[in-house]
Write a protein that holds these residues in place. Structure first.
Motif, short mmCIF file in Angstrom:
data_model
loop_
_atom_site.label_atom_id
_atom_site.label_comp_id
_atom_site.label_asym_id
_atom_site.label_seq_id
_atom_site.Cartn_x
_atom_site.Cartn_y
_atom_site.Cartn_z
N ASN A 52 -6.73 38.39 -29.52
CA ASN A 52 -5.84 37.24 -29.52
C ASN A 52 -5.04 37.17 -30.82
N THR A 53 -3.86 36.57 -30.73
CA THR A 53 -3.00 36.35 -31.90
C THR A 53 -2.40 34.96 -31.77
N PHE A 54 -1.81 34.48 -32.85
CA PHE A 54 -1.23 33.15 -32.86
C PHE A 54 0.28 33.19 -32.64
N GLN A 55 0.75 34.35 -32.30
CA GLN A 55 2.15 34.53 -31.95
C GLN A 55 2.23 35.66 -30.93
N GLN A 56 3.16 35.58 -30.03
CA GLN A 56 3.28 36.62 -29.02
C GLN A 56 3.70 37.94 -29.64
N ILE A 57 3.12 39.03 -29.12
CA ILE A 57 3.47 40.38 -29.55
C ILE A 57 4.35 41.01 -28.47
N SER A 80 1.02 40.41 -23.21
CA SER A 80 0.73 39.42 -24.25
C SER A 80 1.04 38.06 -23.64
N THR A 81 0.00 37.36 -23.19
CA THR A 81 0.20 36.19 -22.35
C THR A 81 -0.42 34.94 -22.97
N TYR A 89 -2.24 33.69 -28.05
CA TYR A 89 -1.81 34.64 -27.02
C TYR A 89 -2.91 35.67 -26.83
N SER A 90 -3.16 36.05 -25.59
CA SER A 90 -4.13 37.10 -25.27
C SER A 90 -3.39 38.40 -25.05
N ASN A 91 -3.82 39.45 -25.76
CA ASN A 91 -3.17 40.76 -25.70
C ASN A 91 -4.14 41.78 -25.12
N HIS A 92 -3.62 42.66 -24.27
CA HIS A 92 -4.48 43.63 -23.58
C HIS A 92 -3.79 44.99 -23.54
N ARG A 280 -9.48 41.14 -18.94
CA ARG A 280 -8.95 42.12 -17.99
C ARG A 280 -10.13 43.00 -17.56
N MET A 281 -10.78 42.61 -16.47
CA MET A 281 -11.90 43.38 -15.94
C MET A 281 -11.38 44.50 -15.03
#
Length: 497
Positions: A52-57, A80-81, A89-92, A280-281
């Motif tokens: 996770n981040t505090f800004q969208q990537i 990045s949602t 934001y959650s990044n995968h 993301r399973m």
């Protein structure tokens, strides 16, 4: 690396005066700094790296390789949602083409530069590898500390931690080297307990406009606490009711005579929104659906995750008659059941003789909470395709049962039974504390306890012996152990006649 800390200054004044609000949180050097790193298996030759981040990537990117000082491979995504009310934001990023049972190192890229020293993970043992391995199992485990379970409780709450007692997360972290990966079949952060905590004067009361932020703070605190586990070991999750719904819907404040409805719920607290964004399973490689139902192989075992909260099939949308707690459905009619039957029928028992299903709700239990809709639809498939073990929680006790089918205990018990072994261990710990066993215990129950927090280990010795250990969270000792024997020829990977 400067990591955001979710210390929220929650001390209540003796007068119960409401503070101006939580004092916020410390900032990171850069809003794209990775936090809450986690790993999940993604098919036989891949993993998904999430953070996770505090800004969208714009383009999340990871460097990786088998050596820590020469990370010559890169993988990227556009995944990045976030969602309304979320603070992060959650990044995968999926890493594909990996070697089985191999140590890899990865680094997250921030603005084109490396974020930190490399972290490491190990890929899954290939299906057919019959070397022993151990899996950690936690269910119904929430945030520990000032935002959740601690040595204090709110008015009317119970089962606080004893002074100096280790939490489940602490003990898991200490024993992490013994575990190949960890599974968590439902009820993760218990962030949706925020209103109950406020009503019980454990947390200061906040205004409606601040409710979503309180929920998200608790949620993020949980994943911060987990990072020493999830950044090194794959963490495989299943949906539970506290991911599905707003637990505050129907909550009563008896002091003020107010009954709340789901209208008070933040967006991330309804319809699995936070759960769907954060994980993301491996549903893609297994033909499943999002994080709800999927399967994967690890060595000599085939693991299946099912959704006991929605999409039960045969006209049953949820665990109880009527609304599935404001959530779903997510698939077509009978989609989960059709997928499960196809998945179980396709298992190559020569390669993966063990089949383990993980779900949230119990089918057999001595503390209530039995999901009859679940057992009506899933149990016949378990029996038809020889599922060895169903492990669940939802009930906040430990309850090891005998193998059983259709309410009839297998006369062979654990000595080569024809029926599925059912174990409940939802005692990992969260703000609500433990449940209470009903006495006399059900005739199929072989060991049960409702006094202390715990988690489990599944030890796969070979194709014929599987041990389940129940472990006290407080001190890491084993308090119950049982071994399932299946009469199989390990050389051939087949059952004996």
């Amino acid at each position: 690396m400067a990591i955001r800390l979710w210390a929220l200054c929650l001390t209540l004044a003796a007068t119960n005066a409401v503070p101006s609000y939580y004092d916020g949180y410390q900032t990171v050097d850069r809003p794209t700094q990775p936090v809450q790193m986690r790993i999940a298996y993604n098919g036989p030759y891949g993993v998904t790296v999430s953070w996770n981040t505090f800004q969208q990537i714009q383009r999340p990117t990871v460097r990786f390789a088998e050596e820590p000082y020469f990370l010559y491979r890169t993988a990227s995504s556009e995944d990045s949602t976030t969602y309304p009310t979320s603070l992060t934001y959650s990044n995968h990023v999926r890493l594909n083409g990996l070697l089985p049972d191999t140590q890899y190192y990865e680094q997250y890229l921030i603005d084109g530069s490396n974020s930190s020293q490399p972290l490491s993970f190990r890929t899954a043992k290939e299906a057919g590898n019959h070397e022993p391995f151990t899996v950690g199992v936690v269910v119904d485990m929430g945030t520990f500390g000032p935002l959740g379970l601690s040595t204090a409780t709110g008015v009317g709450a119970a089962n606080p931690l004893r002074p100096g007692e280790h939490t489940t997360i602490q003990t898991l972290s200490q024993q992490l080297s013994e575990l190949d990966f960890v599974v968590h079949p439902g009820d993760l952060s218990y962030a949706d307990a925020w209103l109950k905590e406020e009503i019980q004067r454990y947390l200061p009361n906040t205004s409606r406009i601040d409710n979503p932020t309180v929920y998200e703070h608790i949620n993020n605190a949980f994943y911060d606490e987990l990072v020493n586990i999830t950044s090194y070991k794959p963490y495989m999750v299943s949906p539970g009711n506290h991911e599905a719904n707003c637990d505050n819907g129907g909550t009563k404040d008896k002091t003020n005579g107010v009954t709340y409805t789901e209208a008070i719920c933040p967006v991330g607290q309804t319809n699995f929104t936070g759960f769907r964004n954060r994980f993301r399973m491996p549903s893609g490689p297994s033909g499943g659906l999002e994080n709800f139902w999927y399967s994967y192989d690890y060595g000599m075992a085939h693991f299946v995750s099912i959704d006991t909260e929605t999409d039960l099939g045969h006209g049953l949308t949820g665990p109880d008659e009527g609304s599935p707690e404001f959530s779903g459905p997510f698939g077509l009619m009978n989609q989960q059941l059709d997928w499960l039957e196809k998945d179980l029928a396709s298992v190559d028992r020569r390669k993966t003789p063990w089949v383990v299903v993980l779900g949230h709700r119990p089918f057999y239990n001595s503390a209530g909470g039995i999901c009859t809709n679940c057992s009506a639809n899933f149990e016949p498939l378990f029996h038809r395709y020889g599922v060895d073990l169903y492990f669940c929680g939802h009930s906040h006790v430990y309850n090891r049962n005998a193998p059983i089918y259709n309410n009839v205990t297998d006369p062979r018990e654990l000595n080569n039974p024809n029926s599925t072994w059912y174990i409940v261990n939802g005692a990992a710990g969260h703000y609500d504390g433990l449940d209470t066993l009903n006495y006399p215990l059900m005739p199929y129950t072989r060991y049960a306890q409702d006094q202390d927090y715990s988690f489990s280990k599944l030890i796969f010795h070979n194709c014929s012996h599987l041990t389940q250990q129940a472990v006290w969270s407080s001190n890491g000792s084993v308090y119950d152990e049982a071994t399932l024997f299946k009469d199989r020829d390990c050389a051939k990977g087949l059952w004996k006649e």
